[in-house]
Structures are given as structure tokens and as C-alpha cells.
Design an enzyme around this catalytic site. Structure first.
Site, PDB file in Angstrom:
ATOM      1  N   CYS A 189      -5.005  -6.457  -3.661  1.00  0.00           N
ATOM      2  CA  CYS A 189      -5.062  -7.820  -4.189  1.00  0.00           C
ATOM      3  C   CYS A 189      -6.462  -8.400  -4.040  1.00  0.00           C
ATOM      4  O   CYS A 189      -6.912  -9.189  -4.866  1.00  0.00           O
ATOM      5  CB  CYS A 189      -4.060  -8.705  -3.455  1.00  0.00           C
ATOM      6  SG  CYS A 189      -2.334  -8.307  -3.807  1.00  0.00           S
TER       7      CYS A 189
ATOM      8  N   CYS B 171     -22.186  -4.057  -5.034  1.00  0.00           N
ATOM      9  CA  CYS B 171     -20.761  -4.222  -5.357  1.00  0.00           C
ATOM     10  C   CYS B 171     -20.168  -5.239  -4.388  1.00  0.00           C
ATOM     11  O   CYS B 171     -20.900  -6.068  -3.832  1.00  0.00           O
ATOM     12  CB  CYS B 171     -20.028  -2.875  -5.293  1.00  0.00           C
ATOM     13  SG  CYS B 171     -19.952  -2.167  -3.638  1.00  0.00           S
TER      14      CYS B 171
ATOM     15  N   CYS C 145      14.973   8.722  -3.544  1.00  0.00           N
ATOM     16  CA  CYS C 145      14.074   8.027  -2.633  1.00  0.00           C
ATOM     17  C   CYS C 145      12.725   7.806  -3.325  1.00  0.00           C
ATOM     18  O   CYS C 145      12.531   8.195  -4.484  1.00  0.00           O
ATOM     19  CB  CYS C 145      13.882   8.822  -1.336  1.00  0.00           C
ATOM     20  SG  CYS C 145      12.905  10.339  -1.522  1.00  0.00           S
TER      21      CYS C 145
ATOM     22  N   HIS D 210       0.829  -1.203   0.000  1.00  0.00           N
ATOM     23  CA  HIS D 210       0.000   0.000   0.000  1.00  0.00           C
ATOM     24  C   HIS D 210       0.864   1.254   0.000  1.00  0.00           C
ATOM     25  O   HIS D 210       1.931   1.273   0.627  1.00  0.00           O
ATOM     26  CB  HIS D 210      -0.922   0.020   1.223  1.00  0.00           C
ATOM     27  CG  HIS D 210      -2.127   0.878   1.016  1.00  0.00           C
ATOM     28  ND1 HIS D 210      -2.094   2.242   1.179  1.00  0.00           N
ATOM     29  CD2 HIS D 210      -3.390   0.570   0.638  1.00  0.00           C
ATOM     30  CE1 HIS D 210      -3.292   2.745   0.916  1.00  0.00           C
ATOM     31  NE2 HIS D 210      -4.082   1.756   0.582  1.00  0.00           N
TER      32      HIS D 210
END
Length: 486
Positions: A258, A439, A241, A193
Site C-alpha cells: 500500500c 526512487c 486451500c 503480504h
């Protein structure tokens, strides 16, 4: 049947407890044996030497830098010119931290342990779930319910007991990041994330730690080595970075996990293995460099892209050095360890990740149970739109639902495909017939419901348009427990 279920659950708990006790005993044994083995080597003796008996020939002194067993274990990489004894000793003296014990962390940890790093730390606050096992290969069915760090450490200990393993049974946060990361020489970002990636990059910049970062989703992945060489903020020779490459996070509604988008197990495995490879290259030195080049000179930074479905699966993009105005690593940066530890940097807010969607009024929503009753009614003439992706819809759906993927609605900017055109609706169902939207967990359905009303498809209130609270997950819990939910 309940008694059998309860007994099975009790057995699972006993197995998990026994495995934890066994792991603790192994750890204690390893701690007891390590000082003895190290003492033997330091004193110039083999770990298998014994006290000399009368008439017995003197045992030769052990004069080599590695233990006898290590020459056998690491022999195949010791004979590589790019590793050699010096590279192996560097591996043995290095502490590596893996943040995330999932699909990326499992193969990365396994290959680093196999290569013989001195210390391997793992940070993760999650437990092993059945849905992890198709890609997180270091875990197993018998360890479902165990902390992921403990499961991964147990797997790696079986592979190489010579490594010192340090489990951190928590998620990395701004408050604990300095205390954890400061103990290691190199960090691997194996999270999934943006909030984690920015945090890990920031602490690595502040503590001057090289960072190997990777990600994988569906059939694609990317890999990048950051902060290499690790230099102070503002140093011209420091590597870029994460904020140099991605100064702004992706839009919150474009971040797919995922669980939503899916992922192919070997894709995550490829990226995790590549992370381990890059880490070993950084530690051993000389690997991947041109002949005659300075082994201390860093390899030019690049972003590696992987696509499992492409005819050329790997592509490498050359990157620039540090951004002169980077928030984290530039000379003008105000980022400090004190500021990070105080929690004043809100990574969740920065990445636009908010609480679950809440755009509809209570009267604009119905429960799964209520829709079940509506569906069972003889006078039901409404229409149900399932806005999950086709792959989810094909696995399982509510009877009578029509699939209109949310991604298509986003791509077109407004609902103008299939059944969602006003003209088609008027020809399909009566003007007063209701429309329902469902959904996966009740977020996307709210957005679509709001859009349909903004288009005027509610006929100024004559047509009822509502979404199902909690989505298909609620349908599974409240209506049909046999429903496969992914």
C-alpha cells in the site's frame, strides 16, 4: 519551541497511558459481569432479577435462550429466515480470529462484533500510525501510537460489550501459529503480504479451520473462502486451500505494498465487510444457499474480484476443488504441525522476499547531502531521473528531476522511453555529464542505475552514473524536512 514540543509529547504519553488503564478497567469489569450474567441465564433468571421482597409478586422465570438485551440488540437479524434464533446461537457460541487489525480487519471486526459472535480474537504486532487512518476506520487520531489490537478492541467494545475480546499483541509466526489459531473456530486473513497468507492457510489446513481471505490494492480487491469444508489433509470433500489456488507466489519484484502502490480507503472497506459477511454466512448456516438445499452442504468455491473503476465492479470466478498434488492439503503432503512450529518452512524465502536491494558498489552511490551540494554547484550539468510512479512524483520532487516511472521500464524490458534513449541523451546533455537516479527508498534506483550502465550509457566509464542512497526518504531526512513523503 522545544519546551512546547516536549510538553505536548508528555501529554500524548499520559493520554495513551490513561486510555490503556481505562481499557484494562473495562476488561476487568466485563470479566466480572459476564459470569454473573451467564449464571442468571443458566439458572433461568433475567440478569435484572432481584431478591423477592415480602408482599412482592414472584418474578417470572426467564426461559429464553438469549438474554433480554440480546433480543433487542440482534432483533433485525434474528427475524431473517436465514439466521433466526439457531443462527444467532451459533454466532454466540463461535470464536473467530482476525489476523491483521488494519484496513481489512477494522470493518470485518466491527461487523462480526455487531453481529454478536461469542469470542473475537485479533492478532497484530503493529501500532496505529497517522497514515493508517484514511482506511483503518476503527482507529482514531487520539489512538495514534497505541497497539492496533488494543485500539480495535476498544472500538469494538464500545459497539458491543457482550462479546469476549482477546488481543494478541504480536505478529503471527510459524512458532506461535498453532497456539493462537487452535483456540478459534474460524479465521479471517486480513493481512497484506504473501508470506502471511501462505502461513495462515497452512496452519488452517493443519488445524482444519475454515479461512476467509481477502486483499486490496489501489482500486481493486479479491475475496476467497478457503478450506471449506475444513477437512483433513487428503480428504476428497475438503475445500481448496490458498496453495491450491496459488501454488507459486508472485515474483518478489511484482509485490507492491500500500505504501508503494497506494490504496483507496473504501476499496479496503468493501473487502473487509465482505469478509465479515462470508464469516457470518459460514457460522449461521443457510445464507446464500439455494432453496431446498442441505444447509450443511458447502457452497461451491469461487474467487470474487472487485474493481472500483469498472462498470461491473464484481466478478466471480468458479474454482476447482483441492489440487491432488497440493503441498499443504493433498494426501501426499508432508506438512505437519511439528515441521511448521520448528521454523523449517521459510515463508520469506519461499515468497522470494529478500533483504533490501544491494546491487551497486559504494562508489556507485551518493548520499542525499552530497547530491544537494552537487545541485547547488554552478557547473552542474547533470540529469536526475526520478523513477517513482507519476502519482508520487506529482506530490513532491527534487528540483530539476525528470520522471521516468520504474513500471514503464519494467514493461518495456529496457530503458527505451523518453530521456533514457541513447540518442536523446546525446542531444540533451554532454557525453561526460553525469546521470543520477532517485526512487522512493533507494531500491529501484539501484536497478535502473545498473541497467543504464549495462546499456553502455556510461560511455565506458566516461559518464558518471550513480543513484541517491535512501531515495526520497533520505532527501527528506537529510535535506528538506518539509518534503511530503508518502
Amino acid at each position: 519551541m522545544d519546551s512546547v514540543t516536549n510538553k505536548a509529547e508528555q501529554l500524548r504519553e499520559k493520554i495513551a497511558q490513561t486510555e490503556k488503564e481505562l481499557q484494562n478497567l473495562r476488561r476487568q469489569l466485563n470479566e466480572l459481569e459476564s459470569p454473573i450474567q451467564n449464571l442468571d441465564v443458566d439458572q433461568g433468571h433475567s440478569s435484572t432479577s432481584t431478591t423477592k421482597q415480602p408482599g412482592e409478586a414472584s418474578s417470572p422465570k426467564w426461559k429464553w435462550p438469549l438474554r433480554e438485551e440480546e433480543y433487542s440488540r440482534y432483533g433485525r437479524q434474528l427475524i431473517l429466515p436465514t439466521v433466526g434464533i439457531k443462527g444467532q446461537l451459533r454466532l454466540k457460541s463461535t470464536a473467530v480470529l482476525i489476523v491483521g487489525a488494519g484496513g481489512l480487519g477494522c470493518p470485518a471486526a466491527a461487523y462480526l462484533a455487531g453481529a454478536g459472535v461469542g469470542t473475537l480474537g485479533v492478532v497484530d504486532g503493529d501500532i496505529v500510525e497517522t497514515s493508517n487512518l484514511h482506511r483503518q476506520i476503527a482507529h482514531s487520531t487520539s489512538r495514534v501510537g497505541m497497539m492496533k489490537v488494543d485500539s480495535l478492541v476498544e472500538y469494538c467494545q464500545g459497539l458491543n460489550p457482550n462479546v469476549t475480546y482477546v488481543p494478541h499483541r504480536e505478529h503471527l509466526t510459524p512458532q506461535n501459529a498453532e497456539g493462537i489459531v487452535s483456540k478459534y473456530d474460524l479465521v479471517l486473513d486480513c493481512t497484506d503480504h504473501p508470506t502471511s497468507r501462505y502461513l495462515i492457510s497452512d496452519i488452517c489446513v493443519l488445524l482444519q479451520k475454515p479461512l476467509v481471505s481477502a486483499s486490496a490494492l489501489r482500486t481493486d480487491g479479491q475475496l476467497i473462502v478457503l478450506n471449506n469444508p475444513a477437512a483433513a489433509q487428503g480428504a476428497a470433500n475438503g475445500g481448496p486451500c490458498y496453495r491450491c489456488v496459488f501454488p507459486k507466489p508472485p515474483p518478489a519484484d511484482s509485490v507492491v505494498s500500500c505504501g508503494e502502490g497506494g490504496v483507496l480507503g473504501p476499496v479496503v472497506g468493501v473487502m473487509g465487510v465482505l469478509q465479515a459477511l462470508e464469516a457470518i454466512k459460514l457460522i449461521a448456516g443457510g445464507i446464500g444457499k439455494a432453496a431446498g438445499s442441505d444447509p450443511k452442504e458447502p457452497v461451491a468455491p469461487s474467487l470474487l474480484l472487485f474493481s472500483a473503476t469498472s462498470t461491473t465492479p464484481f466478478r466471480s470466478l468458479r474454482m476447482r476443488s483441492r489440487r491432488p498434488n497440493c503441498f499443504a492439503c493433498s494426501a501426499g503432503s508432508t506438512l505437519t504441525l511439528k515441521e511448521l512450529g520448528s521454523g523449517s518452512l521459510d515463508y520469506v524465502q519461499f515468497c522470494g522476499v529478500t533483504t533490501p536491494v544491494n546491487v551497486l558498489k559504494p562508489e556507485e552511490r551518493i548520499s542525499a547531502t552530497e547530491y544537494k551540494d552537487i545541485l547547488a554547484g554552478k557547473s552542474h550539468k547533470g540529469l536526475l531521473f526520478d523513477v517513482r510512479e507519476k502519482e508520487h512524483f506529482d506530490i513532491a520532487s527534487i528540483p530539476g528531476a525528470v520522471n521516468v516511472p520504474f513500471s514503464i521500464l519494467q514493461r518495456h524490458g529496457r530503458p527505451t522511453v523518453g530521456y533514457l534513449t541513447p540518442e536523446h541523451l546525446s542531444d540533451t546533455i554532454p557525453a561526460e555529464a553525469p546521470i543520477y537516479v532517485v526512487c522512493r527508498v533507494g531500491n529501484d534506483s539501484q536497478i535502473v542505475t545498473r541497467r543504464l550502465k549495462e546499456m553502455g550509457l556510461d560511455g565506458n566509464g566516461e559518464r558518471d552514473i550513480r543513484d541517491i542512497k535512501g531515495g526520497m526518504l533520505a532527501w527528506k531526512h537529510e535535506v528538506d524536512r518539509t518534503l511530503p513523503f508518502t
